[in-house]
Design a protein around this motif. Structure first.
Motif, short mmCIF file in Angstrom:
data_model
loop_
_atom_site.label_atom_id
_atom_site.label_comp_id
_atom_site.label_asym_id
_atom_site.label_seq_id
_atom_site.Cartn_x
_atom_site.Cartn_y
_atom_site.Cartn_z
N GLY A 25 0.85 -1.34 0.12
CA GLY A 25 0.00 -0.15 -0.09
C GLY A 25 0.79 1.11 -0.04
O GLY A 25 0.21 2.27 0.01
N GLN A 26 2.27 1.02 0.11
CA GLN A 26 3.00 2.00 0.16
C GLN A 26 3.57 2.52 -1.28
O GLN A 26 3.72 1.73 -1.96
N ASN A 27 4.09 3.90 -1.44
CA ASN A 27 4.39 4.33 -2.72
C ASN A 27 5.61 3.48 -2.85
O ASN A 27 6.71 3.30 -1.71
N MET A 28 6.09 3.08 -4.12
CA MET A 28 7.29 2.21 -4.26
C MET A 28 8.48 2.72 -3.93
O MET A 28 9.53 2.19 -3.23
N LEU A 29 8.58 4.22 -4.29
CA LEU A 29 9.95 4.81 -3.81
C LEU A 29 10.31 5.44 -2.24
O LEU A 29 10.85 5.67 -1.76
N LEU A 30 8.81 5.32 -1.51
CA LEU A 30 8.99 5.55 -0.30
C LEU A 30 8.89 4.44 0.74
O LEU A 30 8.91 4.53 2.18
#
Length: 320
Positions: A50-55
């Motif tokens: 569920g998190q941004n891939m970069l974050l």
């Protein structure tokens, strides 16, 4: 798309080299993902839990959840090769000529399709898509390597070197070798993803080794420097692949005569089996480069030994 290629812009040439090198990152990480059965470490895509891939806090998984660490590393490597491919395409459109633009566009479309296929594998949770993802990854790498070869400063010089030694039989061996090796690569994919067809993979290894050896021997005897260099690449990757194949067999199944017991999930097993997959892809690329080089040289009239004329036939049907 086949005229002078000696003046490919140096920036495009360097980016082509970078594309080949960076492409090895997602390929290597993908091989490790398969070895560790980490393909479904995340059930979502393109996000990660569920998190941004970069974050996503990637490094926190290194010890506690190695499957997520490897899978997310594979995703980040995929983003990196996508970024480099975009840079290559944009630069070629600004600085270079038409045939280069066609190639870089094909590379960019291929990497986008490859990423979408990887996402579909996660969202649909299909092992067949995972194996196909590996096969298309090898095809993408072959495309990158062929493009880099054609960007070489030596390309025009190689195309002018006449060869008299290669026979039609030798050319047929070189042409069929990529098909044989790709078939063996596919059998390896079936073994890794579905855990079956071990005997077929071993038999295929023998056939591929013989075929690649004959092709390499034929290439090394030619008068063209490009073909000889291609033969050396096949020899090198084949030797490495045979050694890694033996290592993969031992670390996976053990070696009772000397008392060696294989440990499932061990570091040696993970590393050797993953390297065996990557080296198999390099062998595929080497054979594809050889066959592609031969086809281009033949079209350019450099393969004199392959030119032959059928005997004339008289009006009565007899050979003149």
């Amino acid at each position: 798309m086949s005229v002078q290629r000696e003046d490919v812009h140096p920036v495009v040439r360097k980016l082509a080299t970078a594309t080949c090198l960076v492409a090895l990152l997602p390929i290597s990480m993908g091989a490790l993902v398969t070895t560790l059965s980490a393909g479904m470490a995340f059930a979502d895509w393109p996000s990660s839990d569920g998190q941004n891939m970069l974050l996503y806090p990637w490094f926190s998984d290194f010890v506690s959840q190695p499957d997520k660490f490897v899978e997310h590393g594979h995703r980040l490597a995929g983003m990196l090769i996508g970024f480099v491919s975009v840079c290559l395409a944009v630069t070629s459109y600004i600085l270079d000529r038409r045939w280069v633009k066609w190639f870089t566009t094909a590379i960019l479309i291929s990497v986008i399709a490859q990423g979408a296929l990887g996402g579909a594998r996660v969202l649909l949770d299909r092992q067949l898509l995972a194996m196909l993802h590996s096969m298309t990854g090898a095809a993408f790498f072959c495309l990158c390597v062929v493009f880099r070869l054609m960007c070489s400063t030596q390309w025009s010089k190689w195309r002018l070197q006449i060869d008299h030694r290669l026979s039609p039989l030798g050319a047929a061996t070189i042409a069929i070798t990529p098909i044989v090796i790709l078939g063996q690569y596919m059998l390896g994919g079936v073994l890794r993803h579905f855990h079956t067809m071990l005997d077929e993979h071993l038999a295929g290894a023998f056939v591929a080794t013989v075929c690649a050896s004959l092709a390499a021997f034929t290439l090394l005897r030619t008068e063209n420097a490009l073909l000889r260099r291609s033969g050396m690449f096949i020899v090198t990757t084949l030797l490495l692949q045979v050694l890694l194949g033996a290592g993969a067999y031992v670390t996976r199944l053990g070696l009772p005569p000397i008392g060696y017991v294989a440990v499932s999930g061990s570091l040696s097993q993970s590393v050797v089996c993953s390297l065996h997959t990557v080296c198999g892809m390099l062998l595929v690329a080497s054979s594809v480069v050889s066959a592609t080089s031969l086809a281009i040289l033949y079209r350019g009239g450099a393969m004199v030994g392959l030119d032959f004329e059928l005997p004339a036939v008289s009006d009565r049907g007899t050979i003149a």
